[in-house]
Design a protein around this motif. Structure first.
Motif, PDB file in Angstrom:
ATOM      1  N   LEU A  79      -8.960  78.020 -67.256  1.00  0.00           N
ATOM      2  CA  LEU A  79      -8.400  78.951 -68.239  1.00  0.00           C
ATOM      3  C   LEU A  79      -7.461  79.965 -67.597  1.00  0.00           C
ATOM      4  O   LEU A  79      -6.932  80.832 -68.285  1.00  0.00           O
ATOM      5  N   GLN A  80      -7.280  79.862 -66.289  1.00  0.00           N
ATOM      6  CA  GLN A  80      -6.230  80.625 -65.613  1.00  0.00           C
ATOM      7  C   GLN A  80      -5.842  79.854 -64.363  1.00  0.00           C
ATOM      8  O   GLN A  80      -6.600  79.046 -63.849  1.00  0.00           O
ATOM      9  N   ARG A  81      -4.619  80.098 -63.875  1.00  0.00           N
ATOM     10  CA  ARG A  81      -4.079  79.326 -62.761  1.00  0.00           C
ATOM     11  C   ARG A  81      -4.528  79.911 -61.430  1.00  0.00           C
ATOM     12  O   ARG A  81      -4.520  81.126 -61.237  1.00  0.00           O
ATOM     13  N   SER A  82      -4.914  79.027 -60.518  1.00  0.00           N
ATOM     14  CA  SER A  82      -5.348  79.467 -59.205  1.00  0.00           C
ATOM     15  C   SER A  82      -4.154  79.835 -58.341  1.00  0.00           C
ATOM     16  O   SER A  82      -3.145  79.131 -58.318  1.00  0.00           O
ATOM     17  N   ARG A  83      -4.273  80.950 -57.610  1.00  0.00           N
ATOM     18  CA  ARG A  83      -3.217  81.332 -56.667  1.00  0.00           C
ATOM     19  C   ARG A  83      -3.321  80.545 -55.373  1.00  0.00           C
ATOM     20  O   ARG A  83      -2.329  80.407 -54.652  1.00  0.00           O
ATOM     21  N   SER A  84      -4.502  80.045 -55.055  1.00  0.00           N
ATOM     22  CA  SER A  84      -4.698  79.261 -53.836  1.00  0.00           C
ATOM     23  C   SER A  84      -5.561  78.048 -54.169  1.00  0.00           C
ATOM     24  O   SER A  84      -6.771  78.037 -53.906  1.00  0.00           O
ATOM     25  N   PRO A  85      -4.959  77.003 -54.758  1.00  0.00           N
ATOM     26  CA  PRO A  85      -5.758  75.839 -55.166  1.00  0.00           C
ATOM     27  C   PRO A  85      -6.426  75.154 -53.979  1.00  0.00           C
ATOM     28  O   PRO A  85      -5.865  75.072 -52.889  1.00  0.00           O
ATOM     29  N   PHE A  86      -7.652  74.692 -54.212  1.00  0.00           N
ATOM     30  CA  PHE A  86      -8.434  73.991 -53.192  1.00  0.00           C
ATOM     31  C   PHE A  86      -8.814  72.630 -53.755  1.00  0.00           C
ATOM     32  O   PHE A  86      -9.224  72.522 -54.915  1.00  0.00           O
ATOM     33  N   THR A  87      -8.668  71.583 -52.952  1.00  0.00           N
ATOM     34  CA  THR A  87      -8.966  70.226 -53.406  1.00  0.00           C
ATOM     35  C   THR A  87     -10.421  69.888 -53.109  1.00  0.00           C
ATOM     36  O   THR A  87     -10.850  69.906 -51.955  1.00  0.00           O
ATOM     37  N   TYR A  88     -11.172  69.564 -54.148  1.00  0.00           N
ATOM     38  CA  TYR A  88     -12.576  69.198 -53.995  1.00  0.00           C
ATOM     39  C   TYR A  88     -12.781  67.689 -54.022  1.00  0.00           C
ATOM     40  O   TYR A  88     -13.677  67.170 -53.351  1.00  0.00           O
ATOM     41  N   VAL A  89     -11.994  66.997 -54.832  1.00  0.00           N
ATOM     42  CA  VAL A  89     -12.145  65.547 -54.993  1.00  0.00           C
ATOM     43  C   VAL A  89     -10.780  64.912 -54.750  1.00  0.00           C
ATOM     44  O   VAL A  89      -9.812  65.231 -55.449  1.00  0.00           O
ATOM     45  N   ASP A  90     -10.697  64.017 -53.782  1.00  0.00           N
ATOM     46  CA  ASP A  90      -9.404  63.421 -53.428  1.00  0.00           C
ATOM     47  C   ASP A  90      -8.868  62.494 -54.515  1.00  0.00           C
ATOM     48  O   ASP A  90      -7.668  62.475 -54.789  1.00  0.00           O
ATOM     49  N   ARG A  91      -9.741  61.732 -55.132  1.00  0.00           N
ATOM     50  CA  ARG A  91      -9.316  60.770 -56.164  1.00  0.00           C
ATOM     51  C   ARG A  91     -10.161  61.002 -57.423  1.00  0.00           C
ATOM     52  O   ARG A  91     -11.076  60.239 -57.726  1.00  0.00           O
ATOM     53  N   PRO A  92      -9.836  62.032 -58.177  1.00  0.00           N
ATOM     54  CA  PRO A  92     -10.661  62.340 -59.351  1.00  0.00           C
ATOM     55  C   PRO A  92     -10.551  61.269 -60.434  1.00  0.00           C
ATOM     56  O   PRO A  92      -9.458  60.769 -60.725  1.00  0.00           O
ATOM     57  N   LEU A  93     -11.693  60.940 -61.008  1.00  0.00           N
ATOM     58  CA  LEU A  93     -11.737  60.013 -62.141  1.00  0.00           C
ATOM     59  C   LEU A  93     -11.766  60.759 -63.466  1.00  0.00           C
ATOM     60  O   LEU A  93     -11.868  60.131 -64.518  1.00  0.00           O
ATOM     61  N   TYR A  94     -11.684  62.071 -63.415  1.00  0.00           N
ATOM     62  CA  TYR A  94     -11.709  62.907 -64.609  1.00  0.00           C
ATOM     63  C   TYR A  94     -10.335  63.524 -64.826  1.00  0.00           C
ATOM     64  O   TYR A  94      -9.457  63.490 -63.948  1.00  0.00           O
TER      65      TYR A  94
END
Length: 333
Positions: free
Chosen positions: A32-47
């Motif tokens: 609901l708001q944009r991240s200033r420092s996005p972090f990747t949790y899942v390399d190949r998301p299926l969602y």
């Protein structure tokens, strides 16, 4: 609110989303708001992932997605979505903190006001669910713990002379207390304290380590990719957690899964459920004594590490996903 910043709620959200998608559920993660420092949790998301900041666009997306379960991860999200969910959605409100933390801020009042209207109010431990039920008069509590994203085949040998601290270097995590406890433990050379994470407190913590006389043995490792953390647990002998408040910290579960014993302040039912050595909140001297006890005995570390791994079994992703699906079935009935 912010689905892509580094944090425990975000990690849990993406872990559950991927797990449910792998089981054939259609899953959408909405920030609901944009991240200033996005972090990747899942390399190949299926969602599916969305960032929707305008209410009009949010409601339009929800209508397009269609009926389902709306899992709202905090009181702020519950407030934000109040009145925006289209007909057919079954609202579920999570709370990732403890009852004691909620009682000390605005969260408890918000949970009392908004969560009774939801299909289910979900908490991280039986203890916290009971306390919210009794003291916040919630008729709809349910317990669902945080899950482990994976299960390691290897365990730490616990021979490496290293105490580990993992998390954001922010005030609430109180890594200054962990540094002080390490200094007071009298851990001999070559024992070191490795801090993994970054944040606004880094330079203050460096100065604190110098004042405590351990600046040469406190190593600031910075922010590491999630894929590198298993190696860090395998090279650790003890994990320390000195936060002011926590819900159910993933780091305790990850350490336990790798057979690494933990020492933690007793700040929530979630912390207790993970099975660390418990210390009264804020008691740095007792924390130091427990560190010293584990530093001095590899046999005790191995005993507690084996118990921690056995306890962590309950938090394996498949077990937690089973519990989520039982909750969905309960709501449908």
């Amino acid at each position: 609110m912010d689905a892509d910043t580094l944090g425990g709620i975000q990690q849990v959200t993406h872990t559950l989303a991927q797990g449910l998608a792998e089981r054939g559920h259609e899953v959408h993660v909405l920030g609901l708001q944009r991240s200033r420092s996005p972090f990747t949790y899942v390399d190949r998301p299926l969602y599916h992932r969305h960032v929707i900041e305008a209410d009009r666009r949010l409601r339009k997306l929800l209508v397009a997605i269609g009926p389902g379960y709306a899992i709202m991860t905090s009181p702020s999200v519950v407030i934000k979505l109040s009145g925006l969910l289209p007909a057919g959605f079954r609202p579920i409100g999570q709370y990732h903190g403890s009852y004691d933390h909620a009682r000390g801020c605005w969260h408890l009042g918000s949970i009392r006001k908004h969560y009774p209207k939801l299909d289910q109010a979900v908490f991280l431990s039986e203890d916290d669910a009971w306390r919210f039920s009794e003291h916040a008069l919630l008729p709809n509590t349910w317990t669902l713990p945080n899950p482990l994203a994976g299960w390691p085949e290897r365990m730490s040998t616990l021979d490496s002379p290293r105490v580990l601290g993992v998390g954001r270097l922010e005030g609430v995590k109180r890594f200054d207390r962990l540094i002080s406890a390490f200094a007071r433990s009298g851990a001999p050379w070559p024992w070191q304290l490795h801090l993994i994470g970054d944040g606004a407190e880094r330079e203050r913590l460096r100065a604190h380590a110098a004042r405590e006389g351990v600046d040469d043995r406190v190593v600031f490792r910075g922010l590491l990719p999630a894929a590198q953390l298993p190696a860090e647990y395998l090279n650790a002998a003890i994990l320390g957690l000195t936060s002011e408040h926590e819900g159910l910290p993933i780091v305790l579960l990850e350490a336990g899964a790798h057979g690494v014993p933990s020492v933690a302040f007793d700040v929530s039912g979630g912390v207790r459920s993970a099975g660390p050595v418990l210390v009264p909140p804020g008691d740095v001297d007792t924390f130091a004594a427990e560190l010293a006890r584990l530093v001095s005995s590899v046999d005790e570390r191995r005993r507690l590490g084996a118990a921690a791994r056995a306890r962590a079994e309950a938090f394996r992703l498949d077990h937690v996903l089973d519990r989520w699906e039982r909750l969905f079935a309960h709501i449908r009935r």
